[in-house]
Scaffold this motif. Structure first.
Motif, short mmCIF file in Angstrom:
data_model
loop_
_atom_site.label_atom_id
_atom_site.label_comp_id
_atom_site.label_asym_id
_atom_site.label_seq_id
_atom_site.Cartn_x
_atom_site.Cartn_y
_atom_site.Cartn_z
N ASP A 56 -4.32 0.90 -6.34
CA ASP A 56 -5.61 1.71 -6.61
C ASP A 56 -5.99 1.63 -8.14
O ASP A 56 -5.17 2.24 -9.02
CB ASP A 56 -5.15 3.25 -6.33
N GLU B 223 2.38 0.25 -1.79
CA GLU B 223 1.19 0.79 -2.74
C GLU B 223 1.82 1.21 -4.00
O GLU B 223 2.97 1.88 -3.96
CB GLU B 223 0.16 1.72 -2.07
N ASP C 282 -9.47 -0.38 -4.52
CA ASP C 282 -8.05 -1.20 -4.25
C ASP C 282 -8.04 -2.55 -4.58
O ASP C 282 -8.71 -3.20 -3.93
CB ASP C 282 -7.63 -0.88 -2.95
#
Length: 293
Positions: free
Chosen positions: A258, A224, A245
């Motif tokens: 995000d 991420e 997301d």
């Protein structure tokens, strides 16, 4: 010089995810669409303000903050909030719901009836069921009762939600099974407020809406985005989305972005396949994403 844009977050419409921009413009997203942007060299992330008002200080905020607000604006933003338990006189009816995000990961919550399923899409709930509806304080008391009696939380960190998306059960029936058991246990409890009207179990599945209904969990993410940085860029094709997301197929593999990390920055169009922002890798153990390095 290219025009700079300011993102105000990801929204969910009847047709899917939409990126919203300060000023009212929106960009509809579809699977396979390329999402590409960069942050100017020397750029600074600034507070987005509170409740529709600009931050009076134009304060700088950390790149890893998902709220993108300075301490004072964060306080003002929560000063009149159902989620923060700071109001009790909202006359609107509220739903109590059970939401499921993956194996062993469910929560209880409330949302205004007029909002429909928007809150569940915003949270990235893979499936959910209503439990009942009634006045705000009755809904809040029921939420507290279920938290204590069933041991289910009212909040789950997004890092945990992301970690289980790659191991979702394949069928809707499998995804709804744990939720159905929780609903039955909730209904069997006594002491529900009399003004709350119970609702039968009806599982609503969002896996296909999120693009997670293909192989288990959809295209597996390898990590991420930790933050955006001045001079950095993100570029990738959209393969899935859930809550705030975006799952992007990049040169570094599928990464979860995000979109709350985009707020507060001035963003510029970017070309090519660059993805040179800090990334946290997902650690896989026995085929299950169970944490972060």
């Amino acid at each position: 010089m290219a025009q700079a844009w300011r993102c105000s977050g990801l929204r969910w419409s009847a047709d899917g995810p939409v990126l919203a921009w300060v000023g009212g413009r929106r960009s509809a997203l579809s699977w396979g669409k390329r999402v590409a942007f960069g942050v100017a060299e020397g750029g600074v992330r600034t507070c987005v303000g509170a409740r529709g008002h600009a931050c009076p200080l134009g304060a700088a905020v950390p790149g890893r903050s998902t709220g993108a607000r300075c301490e004072e604006c964060a306080r003002l933003n929560r000063a009149h909030s159902v989620a923060a338990d700071t109001i009790a006189d909202d006359p609107r009816p509220y739903h109590v719901y059970l939401a499921w995000f993956g194996p062993g990961m469910a929560k209880v919550g409330i949302t205004a009836v007029e909002r429909g399923t928007a809150r569940l899409l915003e949270q990235g709930a893979v499936c959910f069921s209503w439990l009942g509806s009634g006045p705000l304080m009755a809904a809040r008391r029921t939420e507290e009762l279920l938290r204590a009696a069933l041991g289910v939380p009212d909040r789950i960190p997004y890092t945990h939600k992301r970690a289980v998306r790659a191991v979702l059960p394949v069928t809707e029936a499998e995804r709804a099974a744990e939720l159905g058991e929780l609903h039955a246990r909730a209904v069997s409890l006594g002491n529900w407020p009399e003004s709350l009207r119970p609702e039968p179990f009806r599982a609503v599945d969002h896996a296909r809406v999120f693009g997670l209904a293909g192989p288990p969990g959809g295209p597996a993410a390898v990590g991420e985005v930790a933050e955006l940085v001045a001079g950095g860029a993100v570029s990738g094709a959209l393969v899935a989305a859930a809550g705030p997301d975006l799952h992007l197929a990049t040169e570094r593999g599928v990464l979860v972005l995000d979109t709350r990390l985009m707020t507060g920055w001035e963003l510029l169009p970017a070309g090519g396949d660059r993805c040179d922002v800090p990334v946290r890798a997902f650690r896989e153990a026995a085929g299950v994403q169970d944490g972060l390095f």
